[in-house]
Design an enzyme around this catalytic site. Structure first.
Site, PDB file in Angstrom:
ATOM      1  N   TRP A 182       0.847  -1.199   0.000  1.00 13.68           N
ATOM      2  CA  TRP A 182       0.000   0.000   0.000  1.00 13.68           C
ATOM      3  C   TRP A 182       0.884   1.251   0.000  1.00 13.68           C
ATOM      4  CZ3 TRP A 182       0.502   3.626   3.815  1.00 13.68           C
ATOM      5  CH2 TRP A 182       0.970   3.220   5.063  1.00 13.68           C
TER       6      TRP A 182
ATOM      7  N   HIS B 199       4.636   5.737   6.489  1.00 13.69           N
ATOM      8  CA  HIS B 199       3.809   6.127   7.642  1.00 13.69           C
ATOM      9  C   HIS B 199       3.819   7.636   7.850  1.00 13.69           C
ATOM     10  CE1 HIS B 199       4.681   1.837   9.370  1.00 13.69           C
ATOM     11  NE2 HIS B 199       4.037   1.824   8.221  1.00 13.69           N
TER      12      HIS B 199
ATOM     13  N   THR C  28       4.513   1.219  19.028  1.00 14.31           N
ATOM     14  CA  THR C  28       3.919   2.070  17.991  1.00 14.31           C
ATOM     15  C   THR C  28       2.642   1.414  17.451  1.00 14.31           C
ATOM     16  OG1 THR C  28       5.503   1.158  16.415  1.00 14.31           O
ATOM     17  CG2 THR C  28       5.937   3.365  17.178  1.00 14.31           C
TER      18      THR C  28
ATOM     19  N   GLU D 210       8.579   2.021   6.620  1.00  2.46           N
ATOM     20  CA  GLU D 210       8.289   3.048   7.633  1.00  2.46           C
ATOM     21  C   GLU D 210       8.086   4.423   6.996  1.00  2.46           C
ATOM     22  OE1 GLU D 210       7.706   2.787  10.730  1.00  2.46           O
ATOM     23  OE2 GLU D 210       8.460   0.839  11.324  1.00  2.46           O
TER      24      GLU D 210
ATOM     25  N   ASP E 149       1.362  -2.667   9.578  1.00  3.11           N
ATOM     26  CA  ASP E 149       2.798  -2.693   9.232  1.00  3.11           C
ATOM     27  C   ASP E 149       3.640  -2.905  10.487  1.00  3.11           C
ATOM     28  OD1 ASP E 149       2.160  -2.056   6.622  1.00  3.11           O
ATOM     29  OD2 ASP E 149       3.455  -0.282   6.522  1.00  3.11           O
ATOM     30  N   GLU E 150       3.303  -2.148  11.530  1.00  6.96           N
ATOM     31  CA  GLU E 150       4.093  -2.250  12.775  1.00  6.96           C
ATOM     32  C   GLU E 150       4.006  -3.668  13.325  1.00  6.96           C
ATOM     33  OE1 GLU E 150       5.619   0.281  12.568  1.00  6.96           O
ATOM     34  OE2 GLU E 150       4.532   2.173  12.796  1.00  6.96           O
TER      35      GLU E 150
ATOM     36  N   HIS F 149       6.473  -5.745  11.475  1.00  9.62           N
ATOM     37  CA  HIS F 149       7.839  -5.413  11.912  1.00  9.62           C
ATOM     38  C   HIS F 149       8.123  -6.025  13.295  1.00  9.62           C
ATOM     39  CE1 HIS F 149       7.348  -1.515   9.329  1.00  9.62           C
ATOM     40  NE2 HIS F 149       7.463  -2.599   8.601  1.00  9.62           N
TER      41      HIS F 149
ATOM     42  N   GLU G 188       7.301   9.205  13.436  1.00  6.37           N
ATOM     43  CA  GLU G 188       7.545   8.469  12.190  1.00  6.37           C
ATOM     44  C   GLU G 188       8.480   9.245  11.254  1.00  6.37           C
ATOM     45  OE1 GLU G 188       6.552   5.473  11.401  1.00  6.37           O
ATOM     46  OE2 GLU G 188       4.900   5.035  12.747  1.00  6.37           O
TER      47      GLU G 188
ATOM     48  N   GLU H 246       8.359  -1.458  18.158  1.00 10.49           N
ATOM     49  CA  GLU H 246       7.373  -1.770  17.115  1.00 10.49           C
ATOM     50  C   GLU H 246       6.024  -2.096  17.756  1.00 10.49           C
ATOM     51  OE1 GLU H 246       7.559  -1.368  13.952  1.00 10.49           O
ATOM     52  OE2 GLU H 246       9.691  -1.228  13.552  1.00 10.49           O
TER      53      GLU H 246
END
Ligand SMILES: [Fe+2]
Ligand SMILES: [Fe+2]
Length: 335
Positions: A41, A126, A179, A123, A208-209, A212, A84, A176
């Protein structure tokens, strides 16, 4: 003090060798856990298309939805975004950890260096997405936000891992997850305030986090398999120093500090609290099966005892903590 310094250097040398051993595993994580740039994305998937004929209508709709967000949510969202945006610092930090990029080449095809690039490339989206969203929303004092980002990158950040790759993996696993929690909770508040697009944005970033976090935890799991005693000592060291937030140096002011305000707001709004800090410790202790590691030397056994009850001790602190009262908001459009 040679007798004292030498073991520390030996320990670092050993830790560097161990992370070297898992280089291939880390390279596989780039291919299996991170997402191909072509299919990943991108911020534009969530934002008005300014090349569209009805671009202004889309912008107005965004602003209409954002107008219902409480100012506390906007301040929290801005703080998350600023965090970020200090990505140059994080990529630099990661490449400076011993054993990660000893050849000093950010274009290296080695697993750890590939990871550092692919991770920070993810990252980067973000900050881009949240920054553009906030700019279009008209709810943020963008000049003040930009000054804060500038200051944060200008000031740098020391996560106090002492160049130790074990402590760095513990720090990043923790961060991670932190966040992820912060974005999830901001998304929930956006949803409650009727901004479903922002809620989707926050949840997507949190996704996403989560990937990670999964990767960093798996790197540390491998380290624990090879060197449980070293892993325990590093975990204990990191937790004794405490995990500081990456955006802590966004403001040099001794009074009315922007980071202090941001932390107080996230605590008050339940976006990221001391209870979360405690829950992350408990989660990592469980994840790495700290309590059941056996056959340990004296120091490692002490670290195991310390870590096994640490989450509960933080929970007790959290219970005793008073909720911040008058929290001063930041970065809002002057009214
Ligand atoms: Fe992020
Ligand atoms: Fe992340």
């Amino acid at each position: 003090m040679v007798h004292f310094i030498k073991p520390v250097q030996d320990e670092l040398q050993k830790n560097m060798e161990v992370v070297g051993q898992i280089e291939e595993f880390v390279g596989q994580a780039v291919d299996n856990i991170l997402v191909d740039p072509q299919t990943c994305w991108q911020p534009s998937d969530f934002l008005p298309d300014l090349a569209d004929k009805d671009a202004m209508k889309q912008v107005l709709e965004l602003r209409e939805r954002a107008s219902g967000l409480p100012p506390e949510v906007i301040t929290s969202l801005i703080g998350n975004m600023i965090t970020e945006e200090a990505l140059p610092t994080y990529q630099t930090f990661f490449n400076l950890v011993r054993g990660i990029n000893e050849e000093g080449n950010v274009a290296s095809e080695k697993g750890w260096v590939r990871w550092s690039r692919a991770w920070t490339a993810e990252e980067n989206r973000h900050g881009d997405l949240l920054n553009k969203y906030l700019y279009l929303s008209g709810r943020a004092d963008m000049k003040q936000v930009e000054i804060t980002i500038h200051n944060l990158i200008y000031n740098g950040f020391d996560p106090r891992v002492d160049g130790d790759p074990y402590q760095a993996m513990i720090y990043t696993s923790f961060q991670e997850r932190a966040t992820k929690i912060s974005h999830v909770n901001t998304g929930k508040l956006a949803d409650k305030a009727g901004d479903s697009t922002l809620s989707r944005i926050c949840k997507t970033i949190a996704g996403d986090e989560a990937r990670h976090e999964k990767a960093y935890k798996s790197f540390m799991t491998k380290i624990f398999e090879i060197d449980p005693e070293g892993g325990l000592l590093a975990f204990q060291k990191m937790m004794k120093k405490q995990i500081s937030m990456p955006a802590i140096m966004m403001d040099n002011a001794t009074e009315d500090n922007l980071f202090t305000r941001f932390s107080a707001i996230t605590q008050k709004m339940g976006i990221y609290t001391t209870f979360d800090y405690a829950s992350i410790i408990k989660h990592l202790v469980q994840q790495w099966k700290i309590e059941t590691l056996s056959g340990l030397n004296g120091y490692a056994a002490q670290a195991q005892d310390y870590l096994s009850t640490l989450g509960e001790r933080y929970e007790k602190i959290a219970e005793r903590m008073k909720e911040p009262e008058d929290v001063k908001l930041a970065w809002l459009v002057p009214s």
